[in-house]
Design a protein around this motif. Structure first.
Motif, PDB file in Angstrom:
ATOM      1  N   CYS A 238       0.816  -1.220   0.000  1.00  0.00           N
ATOM      2  CA  CYS A 238       0.000   0.000   0.000  1.00  0.00           C
ATOM      3  C   CYS A 238       0.845   1.264   0.000  1.00  0.00           C
ATOM      4  O   CYS A 238       0.429   2.294  -0.566  1.00  0.00           O
ATOM      5  N   ALA A 242       0.506   4.058  -2.992  1.00  0.00           N
ATOM      6  CA  ALA A 242       0.234   5.482  -2.758  1.00  0.00           C
ATOM      7  C   ALA A 242       1.182   6.359  -3.566  1.00  0.00           C
ATOM      8  O   ALA A 242       0.774   7.396  -4.125  1.00  0.00           O
ATOM      9  N   LEU A 245       0.057   6.335  -7.275  1.00  0.00           N
ATOM     10  CA  LEU A 245      -1.180   7.080  -7.482  1.00  0.00           C
ATOM     11  C   LEU A 245      -0.940   8.582  -7.390  1.00  0.00           C
ATOM     12  O   LEU A 245      -1.456   9.363  -8.199  1.00  0.00           O
ATOM     13  N   GLY A 252      -6.112   4.877 -11.237  1.00  0.00           N
ATOM     14  CA  GLY A 252      -6.721   4.804  -9.915  1.00  0.00           C
ATOM     15  C   GLY A 252      -6.689   3.401  -9.361  1.00  0.00           C
ATOM     16  O   GLY A 252      -6.282   2.441 -10.017  1.00  0.00           O
ATOM     17  N   ALA A 253      -7.118   3.296  -8.104  1.00  0.00           N
ATOM     18  CA  ALA A 253      -7.187   2.007  -7.423  1.00  0.00           C
ATOM     19  C   ALA A 253      -8.428   1.971  -6.543  1.00  0.00           C
ATOM     20  O   ALA A 253      -8.846   2.999  -6.002  1.00  0.00           O
ATOM     21  N   THR A 258      -6.899  -3.904   2.758  1.00  0.00           N
ATOM     22  CA  THR A 258      -5.655  -3.156   2.833  1.00  0.00           C
ATOM     23  C   THR A 258      -4.694  -3.853   3.790  1.00  0.00           C
ATOM     24  O   THR A 258      -5.077  -4.767   4.515  1.00  0.00           O
ATOM     25  N   LEU A 269      -2.903   6.980   1.256  1.00  0.00           N
ATOM     26  CA  LEU A 269      -3.974   6.479   0.388  1.00  0.00           C
ATOM     27  C   LEU A 269      -5.318   7.100   0.728  1.00  0.00           C
ATOM     28  O   LEU A 269      -6.183   7.247  -0.144  1.00  0.00           O
ATOM     29  N   ASN A 274      -7.730   9.586  -6.389  1.00  0.00           N
ATOM     30  CA  ASN A 274      -7.983   8.497  -7.329  1.00  0.00           C
ATOM     31  C   ASN A 274      -7.913   7.124  -6.661  1.00  0.00           C
ATOM     32  O   ASN A 274      -7.671   6.111  -7.321  1.00  0.00           O
ATOM     33  N   CYS A 275      -8.145   7.084  -5.343  1.00  0.00           N
ATOM     34  CA  CYS A 275      -8.183   5.814  -4.620  1.00  0.00           C
ATOM     35  C   CYS A 275      -9.513   5.693  -3.880  1.00  0.00           C
ATOM     36  O   CYS A 275      -9.883   6.568  -3.087  1.00  0.00           O
TER      37      CYS A 275
END
Length: 318
Positions: A238, A242, A245, A252-253, A258, A269, A274-275
């Motif tokens: 993660c 980040a 992104l 995006g995600a 997580t 994040l 875009n997450c």
């Protein structure tokens, strides 16, 4: 008389089906999932079978227990936890019950990211009216799906409506899986990452999958690609995600899981526009979708009948 301990919130009509499947030789005992440990201990001291998910730490204390039927698909707490699962006790899960709901989540989140909807939602909160530019599409997209079982298969089947090309990642790529256009092993999947418009994670946890999407492999992903993870949070690094992104390398995600879970409140994040982050809700055993509850009941009833007949159980973990 044998005792069947039910630790899941089945509805009354499901309970009647379970009674019928168990037969006259079984007494059903009911406890909520969050029952106090002393109550669970007492129930486990005389139960032969459990439907639900009791605390793994309490199972080894039972001298009568023979089988645990989980009412969810994940079994990490029972196989990877600090307390070994008791020898001689069978463990089965509810794999196969969640494909409908989770595949809907995958497609919904992928489409939202491809259509720039998270950005428009942020603009709405600021009362801004602005075109966010080009969009992506699932039409003709190449989708790499890590996991070719029920979850991956349902996702691939639904993607056929978009004429997407689906590649499933699995242990045995020689086994026929008709919902996919192609199959590959985990070792071979790295070569597909630069080609994928959408990458989906729906693998269960094991040592090979932990941090598979590390910084190096995330950087192999196609610029502008979308990542959706519904399997295990530790499949993805993660922190590295980040970074990608925030510098705009990926479109995006969407993360329903997580590592750690939940993310610390100061994790970057959370603030990445875009997450999309949801609190492990893409499936859910009870209280979300009738079809899931019905499927879980089907699996439990079928396995109870098999148990009574001395036949092999379905969805065997141990």
């Amino acid at each position: 008389m044998n005792q069947l301990l039910v630790m899941a919130p089945f509805r009354p009509h499901h309970v009647e089906r379970i009674r019928e499947a168990a037969g006259a030789g079984w007494e059903l005992v009911f406890l909520p999932q969050d029952a106090p440990a002393d109550q669970v201990r007492r129930a486990l001291s005389t139960a032969q079978v459990v439907l639900g998910g009791p605390d793994p730490a309490l199972l080894g204390e039972s001298k009568t227990l023979r089988w645990v039927q989980l009412t969810w698909a994940g079994f990490d707490n029972y196989t990877q936890g600090p307390v070994p699962f008791p020898a001689g006790v069978r463990l089965t899960n509810a794999s196969g019950a969640f494909g409908v709901a989770i595949s809907q989540y995958v497609l919904g989140q992928a489409l939202a990211l491809l259509q720039n909807l998270p950005g428009y939602w942020s603009q709405q909160q600021r009362r801004e009216w602005a075109d966010r530019g080009p969009i992506g599409s699932l039409d003709g997209a190449m989708v790499l799906i890590f996991g070719a079982g029920n979850l991956g298969g349902e996702t691939a089947r639904r993607l056929r409506g978009f004429d997407a090309y689906t590649v499933g990642v699995c242990r045995d790529a020689s086994k026929p899986r008709p919902d996919f256009h192609a199959l590959c092993t985990l070792e071979e999947a790295e070569a597909w990452l630069p080609k994928a418009d959408v990458v989906v994670g729906c693998l269960p946890y094991n040592g090979e999958t932990r941090r598979y999407l590390n910084r190096r492999r995330l950087n192999l992903m196609k610029p502008g690609a979308v990542l959706v993870n519904v399997g295990r949070g530790n499949f993805v690094d993660c922190d590295a995600l980040a970074e990608l992104l925030n510098r705009g390398q990926l479109r995006g995600a969407a993360l329903d899981v997580t590592d750690p879970e939940p993310l610390p409140k100061d994790h970057p994040l959370w603030s990445a526009e875009n997450c999309l982050i949801t609190p492990h809700v893409s499936g859910g055993s009870f209280g979300r979708l009738d079809a899931i509850e019905n499927s879980i009941c089907d699996i439990c009833c079928e396995n109870l009948r098999r148990w009574n007949r001395g036949e092999p159980l379905k969805n065997v973990v141990y």
